[in-house]
Design a protein around this motif. Structure first.
Motif, PDB file in Angstrom:
ATOM      1  N   THR A 282       0.808  -1.223   0.000  1.00  0.00           N
ATOM      2  CA  THR A 282       0.000   0.000   0.000  1.00  0.00           C
ATOM      3  C   THR A 282       0.839   1.268   0.000  1.00  0.00           C
ATOM      4  OG1 THR A 282      -0.076   0.074   2.409  1.00  0.00           O
ATOM      5  CG2 THR A 282      -1.867  -1.094   1.307  1.00  0.00           C
ATOM      6  N   SER A 283       2.127   1.191   0.353  1.00  0.00           N
ATOM      7  CA  SER A 283       2.974   2.390   0.506  1.00  0.00           C
ATOM      8  C   SER A 283       2.375   3.373   1.489  1.00  0.00           C
ATOM      9  CB  SER A 283       3.133   3.146  -0.812  1.00  0.00           C
ATOM     10  OG  SER A 283       4.018   2.521  -1.627  1.00  0.00           O
ATOM     11  N   SER A 284       1.651   2.899   2.457  1.00  0.00           N
ATOM     12  CA  SER A 284       1.072   3.861   3.396  1.00  0.00           C
ATOM     13  C   SER A 284       1.051   3.298   4.810  1.00  0.00           C
ATOM     14  CB  SER A 284      -0.347   4.226   2.950  1.00  0.00           C
ATOM     15  OG  SER A 284      -1.038   4.868   3.997  1.00  0.00           O
ATOM     16  N   SER A 285       1.742   3.989   5.712  1.00  0.00           N
ATOM     17  CA  SER A 285       1.738   3.551   7.111  1.00  0.00           C
ATOM     18  C   SER A 285       0.347   3.701   7.700  1.00  0.00           C
ATOM     19  CB  SER A 285       2.684   4.368   7.971  1.00  0.00           C
ATOM     20  OG  SER A 285       3.922   4.503   7.397  1.00  0.00           O
ATOM     21  N   ALA A 286      -0.380   4.739   7.252  1.00  0.00           N
ATOM     22  CA  ALA A 286      -1.723   4.969   7.803  1.00  0.00           C
ATOM     23  C   ALA A 286      -2.661   3.838   7.411  1.00  0.00           C
ATOM     24  CB  ALA A 286      -2.272   6.308   7.325  1.00  0.00           C
ATOM     25  N   GLY A 321      12.398   4.840   7.746  1.00  0.00           N
ATOM     26  CA  GLY A 321      12.687   4.553   6.344  1.00  0.00           C
ATOM     27  C   GLY A 321      12.653   5.830   5.523  1.00  0.00           C
ATOM     28  N   THR A 322      11.657   6.657   5.775  1.00  0.00           N
ATOM     29  CA  THR A 322      11.515   7.908   5.027  1.00  0.00           C
ATOM     30  C   THR A 322      12.690   8.837   5.287  1.00  0.00           C
ATOM     31  OG1 THR A 322       9.119   7.724   5.077  1.00  0.00           O
ATOM     32  CG2 THR A 322      10.023   9.923   4.734  1.00  0.00           C
ATOM     33  N   SER A 323      13.125   8.936   6.541  1.00  0.00           N
ATOM     34  CA  SER A 323      14.210   9.875   6.847  1.00  0.00           C
ATOM     35  C   SER A 323      15.522   9.381   6.230  1.00  0.00           C
ATOM     36  CB  SER A 323      14.340  10.072   8.357  1.00  0.00           C
ATOM     37  OG  SER A 323      14.670   8.855   8.974  1.00  0.00           O
ATOM     38  N   ALA A 361       3.127  13.007   5.845  1.00  0.00           N
ATOM     39  CA  ALA A 361       1.906  12.247   6.109  1.00  0.00           C
ATOM     40  C   ALA A 361       2.174  10.782   5.789  1.00  0.00           C
ATOM     41  CB  ALA A 361       0.778  12.770   5.235  1.00  0.00           C
ATOM     42  N   ALA A 362       1.412   9.895   6.450  1.00  0.00           N
ATOM     43  CA  ALA A 362       1.676   8.463   6.260  1.00  0.00           C
ATOM     44  C   ALA A 362       0.956   7.925   5.033  1.00  0.00           C
ATOM     45  CB  ALA A 362       1.258   7.711   7.516  1.00  0.00           C
ATOM     46  N   VAL A 363       1.154   8.596   3.918  1.00  0.00           N
ATOM     47  CA  VAL A 363       0.481   8.190   2.671  1.00  0.00           C
ATOM     48  C   VAL A 363       1.519   8.064   1.552  1.00  0.00           C
ATOM     49  CG1 VAL A 363      -1.699   9.288   3.286  1.00  0.00           C
ATOM     50  CG2 VAL A 363       0.032  10.601   2.056  1.00  0.00           C
ATOM     51  N   PRO A 364       1.182   7.398   0.447  1.00  0.00           N
ATOM     52  CA  PRO A 364       2.180   7.210  -0.607  1.00  0.00           C
ATOM     53  C   PRO A 364       2.774   8.523  -1.102  1.00  0.00           C
ATOM     54  CG  PRO A 364       0.267   5.859  -1.041  1.00  0.00           C
ATOM     55  CD  PRO A 364      -0.074   6.711   0.140  1.00  0.00           C
ATOM     56  N   GLY A 365       4.087   8.522  -1.273  1.00  0.00           N
ATOM     57  CA  GLY A 365       4.759   9.670  -1.876  1.00  0.00           C
ATOM     58  C   GLY A 365       4.994  10.865  -0.978  1.00  0.00           C
ATOM     59  N   ALA A 366       4.517  10.815   0.251  1.00  0.00           N
ATOM     60  CA  ALA A 366       4.632  11.988   1.132  1.00  0.00           C
ATOM     61  C   ALA A 366       6.092  12.321   1.418  1.00  0.00           C
ATOM     62  CB  ALA A 366       3.885  11.742   2.424  1.00  0.00           C
ATOM     63  N   GLY A 367       6.905  11.291   1.546  1.00  0.00           N
ATOM     64  CA  GLY A 367       8.309  11.506   1.876  1.00  0.00           C
ATOM     65  C   GLY A 367       9.019  12.305   0.793  1.00  0.00           C
ATOM     66  N   MET A 368       8.613  12.088  -0.447  1.00  0.00           N
ATOM     67  CA  MET A 368       9.253  12.801  -1.543  1.00  0.00           C
ATOM     68  C   MET A 368       8.850  14.280  -1.545  1.00  0.00           C
ATOM     69  SD  MET A 368       9.265  11.842  -5.517  1.00  0.00           S
ATOM     70  CE  MET A 368      10.435  12.593  -6.601  1.00  0.00           C
ATOM     71  N   LEU A 395      10.777   2.667  -4.089  1.00  0.00           N
ATOM     72  CA  LEU A 395      11.483   2.988  -2.842  1.00  0.00           C
ATOM     73  C   LEU A 395      10.489   3.367  -1.747  1.00  0.00           C
ATOM     74  CD1 LEU A 395      14.573   4.968  -4.175  1.00  0.00           C
ATOM     75  CD2 LEU A 395      14.394   2.565  -3.554  1.00  0.00           C
ATOM     76  N   ASP A 396       9.373   3.968  -2.161  1.00  0.00           N
ATOM     77  CA  ASP A 396       8.322   4.323  -1.212  1.00  0.00           C
ATOM     78  C   ASP A 396       7.767   3.056  -0.555  1.00  0.00           C
ATOM     79  OD1 ASP A 396       6.415   5.674   0.178  1.00  0.00           O
ATOM     80  OD2 ASP A 396       5.202   6.260  -1.545  1.00  0.00           O
ATOM     81  N   MET A 397       7.572   2.029  -1.392  1.00  0.00           N
ATOM     82  CA  MET A 397       7.051   0.769  -0.873  1.00  0.00           C
ATOM     83  C   MET A 397       8.006   0.209   0.184  1.00  0.00           C
ATOM     84  SD  MET A 397       5.925  -0.659  -4.596  1.00  0.00           S
ATOM     85  CE  MET A 397       4.933  -2.075  -4.301  1.00  0.00           C
ATOM     86  N   MET A 398       9.298   0.294  -0.146  1.00  0.00           N
ATOM     87  CA  MET A 398      10.280  -0.289   0.771  1.00  0.00           C
ATOM     88  C   MET A 398      10.458   0.542   2.031  1.00  0.00           C
ATOM     89  SD  MET A 398      13.068  -1.778  -1.766  1.00  0.00           S
ATOM     90  CE  MET A 398      12.591  -2.838  -3.095  1.00  0.00           C
ATOM     91  N   ARG A 399      10.491   1.876   1.878  1.00  0.00           N
ATOM     92  CA  ARG A 399      10.710   2.671   3.096  1.00  0.00           C
ATOM     93  C   ARG A 399       9.504   2.569   4.018  1.00  0.00           C
ATOM     94  NH1 ARG A 399      10.423   7.228  -1.015  1.00  0.00           N
ATOM     95  NH2 ARG A 399       8.496   8.349  -0.591  1.00  0.00           N
ATOM     96  N   THR A 400       8.307   2.355   3.443  1.00  0.00           N
ATOM     97  CA  THR A 400       7.127   2.219   4.296  1.00  0.00           C
ATOM     98  C   THR A 400       7.222   0.957   5.154  1.00  0.00           C
ATOM     99  OG1 THR A 400       5.886   3.343   2.561  1.00  0.00           O
ATOM    100  CG2 THR A 400       4.600   2.306   4.291  1.00  0.00           C
ATOM    101  N   VAL A 401       7.821  -0.100   4.599  1.00  0.00           N
ATOM    102  CA  VAL A 401       8.024  -1.329   5.390  1.00  0.00           C
ATOM    103  C   VAL A 401       8.879  -0.997   6.616  1.00  0.00           C
ATOM    104  CG1 VAL A 401       9.071  -3.622   5.413  1.00  0.00           C
ATOM    105  CG2 VAL A 401       7.875  -2.831   3.371  1.00  0.00           C
ATOM    106  N   VAL A 402       9.956  -0.215   6.380  1.00  0.00           N
ATOM    107  CA  VAL A 402      10.827   0.146   7.506  1.00  0.00           C
ATOM    108  C   VAL A 402      10.069   1.039   8.494  1.00  0.00           C
ATOM    109  CG1 VAL A 402      12.962   1.335   8.140  1.00  0.00           C
ATOM    110  CG2 VAL A 402      12.902  -0.138   6.133  1.00  0.00           C
ATOM    111  N   ASN A 403       9.297   1.977   7.970  1.00  0.00           N
ATOM    112  CA  ASN A 403       8.516   2.854   8.873  1.00  0.00           C
ATOM    113  C   ASN A 403       7.651   2.017   9.811  1.00  0.00           C
ATOM    114  OD1 ASN A 403       9.570   5.006   7.509  1.00  0.00           O
ATOM    115  ND2 ASN A 403       7.742   5.456   6.303  1.00  0.00           N
ATOM    116  N   VAL A 404       6.950   1.058   9.235  1.00  0.00           N
ATOM    117  CA  VAL A 404       6.020   0.247  10.030  1.00  0.00           C
ATOM    118  C   VAL A 404       6.783  -0.670  11.000  1.00  0.00           C
ATOM    119  CG1 VAL A 404       4.354  -1.640   9.849  1.00  0.00           C
ATOM    120  CG2 VAL A 404       4.137   0.357   8.371  1.00  0.00           C
TER     121      VAL A 404
HETATM  122  N1  ASP Z   1       4.676   6.244   2.261  1.00  0.00           N
HETATM  123  C1  ASP Z   1       5.367   6.508   3.489  1.00  0.00           C
HETATM  124  C2  ASP Z   1       4.520   6.046   4.662  1.00  0.00           C
HETATM  125  O1  ASP Z   1       3.325   6.064   4.593  1.00  0.00           O
HETATM  126  C3  ASP Z   1       5.713   7.944   3.637  1.00  0.00           C
HETATM  127  C4  ASP Z   1       6.716   8.290   2.591  1.00  0.00           C
HETATM  128  O2  ASP Z   1       7.918   8.141   2.848  1.00  0.00           O
HETATM  129  O3  ASP Z   1       6.340   8.713   1.517  1.00  0.00           O
HETATM  130  O4  ASP Z   1       5.034   5.654   5.676  1.00  0.00           O
END
Ligand code: ASP
Length: 431
Positions: A282-286, A321-323, A361-368, A395-404
């Motif tokens: 989902t690429s989204s932590s939320a 992951g995002t940072s 925000a914990a949604v796709p692409g927010a980190g960018m 990369l968003d998909m992968m960093r979200t895994v790390v975030n979670v």
């Molecule tokens: N998609 C990431 C998340 O929801 C945020 C991001 O890095 O874009 O955790």
């Protein structure tokens, strides 16, 4: 016959989704996939997002209100935020070390990437969104102003305002603790009930998870098909980010768990893996939050009191992951522009990437989008976003895994330190 565990079903769904996507790209079934397959993935994500606000609201109120006194709340709160910040700074530092060693942007031809129209368009949209963030973010205290909502119904109507919902729910919970019990019995019962109902909804939604992730991955692969060349050009940069993310998952979190808890990492991994797969798809932590909470409580043994406070907060503010990605991306873009960053600029990255990941925000692409803050702080042109746009989704998909995973790790550590981590059975782990 033994029932196949959920994470296996999800893995099968993901693999089949990728295989389908590759075949569809090869035979040009793009429209069919967009019209008839992808929507099922969107429906699945919508379902998860649908319950995010009510879940955060009900579980936080329940969580805070069940704390017997305010001092316990401040203790758990302070501990949680301290660990979140520390893990984020570790992540940025790893990102910086990696990118400065590998130097993926050196000798990179920045003009070679911005060729396709699609990418130009996508990147300029991101840049516009990013500029907006920058403009809004005027004074140094703006982020605090943004946390305090003026109208809770407004905040609740947008998943991006999760921090505002969290603020209100904590305030509400604190007020409940301060009142005598007889005044709040009914409200407590009400939110308890809502909480249980939502968890039940999560279970229902998860029945469809293997199909949902199939559709999501099929859609993503078909979308990527077109930019395969770019994919290769940016492989070095992507590899740097990915290795950094792997270090977090395979080294940093296991060490944290080993030092602060009795949980074996393999068990932790088994328990949390369905949430990780969902984060990936989902690429989204939320969107993943309901499942992260359910996994932590029912399969890792974290008490509801801890998980319902630590996880919603983490999904919003803790993005290791995002940072890490922002640190690598910022330096990569600087390298591609032939800029040398001094120590001061690197430290600025640590600070701004930490803040930008909190604000994302914990949604796709927010980190960018938030990356623009980091770029701005070190004087790198925002247009550089176009360079990395092509590979951002993966990369968003992968960093979200790390975030979670980071959120779940911290929840386990906090629960353990509070004596609120129960032993789980083998069956609970595997189901
Ligand atoms: N998609 C990431 C998340 O929801 C945020 C991001 O890095 O874009 O955790």
């Amino acid at each position: 016959m033994k029932k196949l565990a959920l994470h296996w079903k999800i893995i099968i769904g993901m693999v089949l989704g990728v295989i389908y996507g590759l075949i569809a790209s090869k035979y040009g079934w793009i429209d069919f996939t967009d019209n008839w397959i992808k929507p099922w993935g969107d429906i699945f994500v919508n379902l998860l997002k649908l319950i995010a606000v009510p879940l955060v609201f009900a579980s936080l109120i329940k969580g805070v209100a069940s704390l017997s006194d305010i001092s316990k709340l401040s203790r758990i709160g302070a501990k949680t935020i301290a660990i979140y910040l520390t893990s984020t700074v570790i992540a940025v530092t790893i990102g910086l070390l990696m990118v400065n060693t590998v130097k993926p942007g050196d000798g990179f031809d920045k003009d070679s990437v911005t060729k396709t129209e699609e990418i130009e368009e996508g990147a300029s949209k991101k840049i516009a969104a990013a500029e907006e963030v920058k403009e809004e973010d005027e004074g140094p205290l703006q982020f605090l102003i943004d946390i305090v909502p003026t109208n809770i119904f407004d905040s609740a109507s947008n998943n991006r305002n999760m921090l505002q919902v969290i603020f209100f729910a904590i305030l509400f919970g604190i007020a409940m603790v301060m009142l005598p019990d007889e005044k709040t019995t009914y409200v407590k019962g009400f939110f308890d009930g809502i909480n249980d109902i939502i968890i039940q909804i999560v279970d229902l939604i998860m029945i469809s998870a293997p199909y949902g992730v199939f559709a999501l991955l099929a859609g993503v692969v078909v979308e990527f098909g077109a930019s395969a060349e770019l994919f290769i050009a940016l492989a070095k940069y992507s590899a740097t980010v990915i290795v950094g993310l792997l270090i977090m998952i395979l080294i940093v979190y296991p060490i944290i768990l080993m030092v602060f808890t009795k949980v074996k990492y393999l068990d932790f991994f088994k328990g949390i893996s369905p949430a990780q797969m969902l984060a990936f798809s989902t690429s989204s932590s939320a969107a993943t939050l309901p499942v992260t909470m359910e996994r932590c409580e029912d399969h890792l043994g974290v008490s509801e009191e801890v998980s319902s406070f630590v996880l919603p907060l983490g999904a919003t503010i803790n993005m290791d992951g995002t940072s890490l990605y922002q640190a690598v991306a910022a330096v990569f873009i600087a390298q591609a522009y032939g800029m040398d960053l001094d120590m001061g600029q690197q430290l600025t990255i640590v600070l701004t990437a930490t803040l930008a990941s909190i604000g994302a925000a914990a949604v796709p692409g927010a980190g960018m989008v938030m990356l623009v803050i980091v770029l701005g702080a070190i004087g790198v042109p925002t247009e550089g976003l176009a360079l990395i746009f092509g590979v951002d989704r993966i990369l968003d998909m992968m960093r979200t895994v790390v975030n979670v995973t980071g959120d779940a790790t911290v929840a386990t550590v906090v629960a353990s330190s509070e004596g609120q981590l129960r032993d789980v059975t083998e069956e609970e782990l595997m189901s």
